[in-house]
Design a protein around this motif. Structure first.
Motif, PDB file in Angstrom:
ATOM      1  N   PRO A  79     -39.024  66.163  96.941  1.00  0.00           N
ATOM      2  CA  PRO A  79     -37.792  65.896  97.178  1.00  0.00           C
ATOM      3  C   PRO A  79     -37.623  66.925  98.086  1.00  0.00           C
ATOM      4  O   PRO A  79     -37.950  68.601  97.768  1.00  0.00           O
ATOM      5  CB  PRO A  79     -36.243  66.408  96.667  1.00  0.00           C
ATOM      6  CG  PRO A  79     -36.962  65.563  94.850  1.00  0.00           C
ATOM      7  CD  PRO A  79     -39.013  66.048  95.094  1.00  0.00           C
ATOM      8  N   CYS A  80     -37.336  66.439  99.308  1.00  0.00           N
ATOM      9  CA  CYS A  80     -37.570  67.465 100.418  1.00  0.00           C
ATOM     10  C   CYS A  80     -36.521  67.401 101.514  1.00  0.00           C
ATOM     11  O   CYS A  80     -35.875  66.481 102.006  1.00  0.00           O
ATOM     12  CB  CYS A  80     -38.969  68.127 101.289  1.00  0.00           C
ATOM     13  SG  CYS A  80     -38.961  67.076 101.960  1.00  0.00           S
ATOM     14  N   ARG A  81     -36.214  68.051 102.556  1.00  0.00           N
ATOM     15  CA  ARG A  81     -35.647  68.052 103.569  1.00  0.00           C
ATOM     16  C   ARG A  81     -35.740  68.186 104.997  1.00  0.00           C
ATOM     17  O   ARG A  81     -36.514  69.127 104.846  1.00  0.00           O
ATOM     18  CB  ARG A  81     -33.975  69.399 103.664  1.00  0.00           C
ATOM     19  CG  ARG A  81     -33.164  68.402 103.961  1.00  0.00           C
ATOM     20  CD  ARG A  81     -31.704  69.405 103.458  1.00  0.00           C
ATOM     21  NE  ARG A  81     -31.967  70.485 103.856  1.00  0.00           N
ATOM     22  CZ  ARG A  81     -31.416  71.333 104.717  1.00  0.00           C
ATOM     23  NH1 ARG A  81     -31.343  71.599 106.081  1.00  0.00           N
ATOM     24  NH2 ARG A  81     -31.697  72.847 104.493  1.00  0.00           N
ATOM     25  N   ASP A 102     -32.654  66.963 108.518  1.00  0.00           N
ATOM     26  CA  ASP A 102     -31.387  66.949 107.902  1.00  0.00           C
ATOM     27  C   ASP A 102     -31.688  65.746 106.421  1.00  0.00           C
ATOM     28  O   ASP A 102     -31.481  65.432 105.849  1.00  0.00           O
ATOM     29  CB  ASP A 102     -29.527  66.855 108.044  1.00  0.00           C
ATOM     30  CG  ASP A 102     -30.011  68.346 108.154  1.00  0.00           C
ATOM     31  OD1 ASP A 102     -30.023  69.661 107.315  1.00  0.00           O
ATOM     32  OD2 ASP A 102     -28.547  68.666 108.828  1.00  0.00           O
ATOM     33  N   HIS A 105     -33.277  63.382 103.960  1.00  0.00           N
ATOM     34  CA  HIS A 105     -33.978  64.002 102.733  1.00  0.00           C
ATOM     35  C   HIS A 105     -35.531  63.050 103.094  1.00  0.00           C
ATOM     36  O   HIS A 105     -35.063  61.786 103.149  1.00  0.00           O
ATOM     37  CB  HIS A 105     -33.071  63.676 101.563  1.00  0.00           C
ATOM     38  CG  HIS A 105     -31.952  64.828 101.533  1.00  0.00           C
ATOM     39  ND1 HIS A 105     -32.459  65.835 101.485  1.00  0.00           N
ATOM     40  CD2 HIS A 105     -30.997  64.789 102.162  1.00  0.00           C
ATOM     41  CE1 HIS A 105     -31.458  66.504 101.003  1.00  0.00           C
ATOM     42  NE2 HIS A 105     -30.425  66.002 101.815  1.00  0.00           N
TER      43      HIS A 105
END
Lengths: 357, 228
Positions: A300-302, A341, A343
């Protein structure tokens, strides 16, 4: 080790013009071919007489021109190892190793045995240098240089004439030389991985000028800023701590700061840092965590930013506490609507995490 | 078989040729190295001067040598003042004439051999703490040795055949300056000299051939030792 250099030298239409100082102990000199790396090394070694330069190694001024002193190479105590091992073809391996003044005694001393041991030279001693393989020759060349008891080892792309596997082997030896023998080095390379693995400090050259200096991780983490991206090759160079090994699973888990990256099995002990390179186009982006995935990393990343450059889109991501760059097509970018921003999930195969030592 | 006089001629020839190589080998190595490694505009001038005896008629070389070394020549007078003897028309004059004429061949052989030695090997040697001279003796010279031997043999063979400069500078003194070519020339102008000419010609051919074979063998052996 300390080195201080101010050099201005024009030669055949090329000008080397730079100034730096470094405490090493291993100073990397990084740049494309033609950037002046080797010229710099030859100035330090004394193989080139620069017109206007002041070079100090370990508080000894070896070159102060014009007007001042100039120490010839044989009195600088700086041994060179180049990409071509340059063994003396008329001498035996043993005679090559003991070539430097005092090297015969050095070979019989405890420190000499240590060198022989680290470089695994024993089985090579009685062989004719012509029958040695490329990697073996380079080991002998390193041994020959070390047995001259240099204050600093000057390495000019020592692995670039070798194939990938041998290059890794020689790099591992250099790491061992650094760790076990504590010999300071000036290390010229165009391989980012080697720089990360070996150098404590590095200077980046471009067209004869110094464009950056600092610890390799710092300098290489912004390759685009310093114009060496094509050299660095891999867009994501990460220095990560080993969390644990999963030998059965065939992966080593590295700390990304809150998340873990599954990289190929490494030999580094938990707690140690390793360098990992990941190409931006080997990172896949999804909006949701995919199920039934062979890739070991679905992180998971932004999204931090997304920039269209020519016919590709560079997406900057934050995974845990680490920033990464992914390269996708404009078509994919518009379908995924990757805005800052947002996800997402970064999918990275274990095999795409290249361990650089 | 050879007569005693002919044996003397052959012995003298071999001795003169050997001495001419012996006195010119060190300057030959120095100049060959200089011409290969020295980067200076003066190098071309020096190279031309060294090569001059190769392109000049040997008789002219002999005449110039006589002008220098003859009884009234500057060097001849100086020598006489020091030693009380003369140079021209002695065995020494034969050696000088042969050495001067053979010198370009020797220097060229050595120059090309030194050019064949990778300068990077010399740089590595220097960085390992060996000075210029030590590097030359330990790296450059051993690696150039086949060429040095080749140059020496060529100049030896040239010395064996030297006629023009020798006859001018050293004349034709039996037992002292009468080498094979001069003896052959003398015999050709003598009635019944034919048989002697043939014998000396045969010896001459054999000596030249032996020198060439020896050079080839030495060079091969050296290359094998060098592992190439």
């Amino acid at each position: 080790m300390s080195i201080e250099a101010r050099i201005r030298h024009a030669f055949r239409g090329f000008t080397l013009d730079l100034k730096f100082e470094s405490e090493g102990p291993v100073l990397g000199v990084f740049g494309a071919s033609g950037s002046g790396k080797t010229t710099l090394l030859n100035c330090v070694a004394g193989l080139i007489k620069p017109r206007d330069a002041r070079i100090t190694t370990n508080t000894r001024v070896v070159c102060n021109r014009p007007g001042g002193n100039w120490t010839p190479p044989e009195r600088r105590k700086l041994a060179i190892v180049t990409q071509d091992p340059l063994l003396f073809p008329h001498l035996s391996t043993r005679a090559n190793l003991t070539y430097a003044p005092g090297a015969k005694d050095a070979l019989e001393s405890e420190s000499g045995w240590k060198i022989v041991d680290v470089l695994r030279l024993k089985p090579l001693l009685e062989r004719n240098p012509a029958t040695l393989s490329g990697g073996e020759k380079q080991r002998v060349a390193l041994g020959r240089a070390l047995l001259s008891k240099p204050e600093m080892l000057l390495l000019d792309e020592p692995t670039s004439a070798l194939d990938a596997e041998l290059a890794r082997e020689v790099l591992a030896l250099l790491l061992e030389v650094k760790r076990a023998l504590k010999v300071p080095m000036l290390f010229v390379t165009h391989k980012a991985g080697e720089l990360m693995a070996l150098a404590d400090d590095c200077v980046v050259l471009s067209e004869g000028k110094l464009v950056a200096q600092g610890p390799p991780v710092e300098v290489l983490s912004k390759p685009r800023a310093i114009g060496v991206a094509s050299l660095v090759g891999v867009d994501n160079l990460l220095r990560l701590q080993v969390v644990r090994h999963d030998e059965e699973g065939g992966v080593t888990l590295l700390d990304l700061g809150g998340q873990e990256l599954a990289a190929p099995l490494s030999e580094a002990e938990p707690g140690k840092h390793v360098s990992v390179g990941i190409y931006a186009d080997e990172i896949m982006l999804c909006l949701e965590k995919p199920a039934g995935l062979s890739a070991r990393n679905a992180l998971p990343c932004r999204v931090l930013s997304s920039d269209a450059v020519d016919h590709e889109v560079l997406v900057k991501l934050r995974v845990g506490a680490t920033d990464m760059l992914a390269r996708i097509t404009p078509a994919a970018a518009s379908e995924l609507q990757l805005e800052p921003d947002k996800h997402a999930v970064a999918v990275i195969k274990t095999a795409s995490c290249h361990l650089l030592g | 078989m050879l007569t005693d006089a002919e044996i003397e001629v052959v012995r003298l020839s071999a001795m003169v040729a050997a001495w001419s190589v012996a006195v010119s080998i060190l300057p030959g190595i120095l100049l060959g190295w200089l011409l290969a490694r020295w980067n200076s505009p003066t190098r071309g001038v020096l190279q031309g001067a060294v090569m001059l005896p190769l392109v000049m008629p040997p008789v002219v070389t002999g005449y110039l040598l006589l002008w220098l070394l003859g009884r009234s020549g500057p060097l001849g007078q100086a020598w006489e003042a020091v030693s009380g003897g003369r140079i021209a028309y002695t065995t020494g004059a034969c050696v000088i004439a042969a050495a001067v004429v053979g010198f370009p061949l020797m220097v060229e052989g050595i120059r090309i051999a030194v050019l064949g030695v990778d300068p990077k090997l010399e740089m590595v040697s220097r960085s390992l703490g060996r000075g210029r001279l030590s590097t030359f003796l330990r790296v450059t010279l051993p690696l150039a040795l086949p060429g040095v031997i080749g140059g020496a043999v060529l100049s030896f063979a040239r010395a064996l055949g030297e006629f023009g400069a020798t006859i001018v500078l050293a004349g034709n003194v039996e037992g002292e300056t009468r080498t094979i070519p001069i003896a052959v020339y003398t015999l050709m102008n003598t009635t019944d000299g034919e048989a002697g000419v043939l014998r000396l010609v045969a010896v001459s051919v054999a000596m030249s051939l032996a020198a060439l074979l020896a050079a080839g063998w030495l060079a091969r052996r050296q290359r094998r030792r060098a592992g190439r």
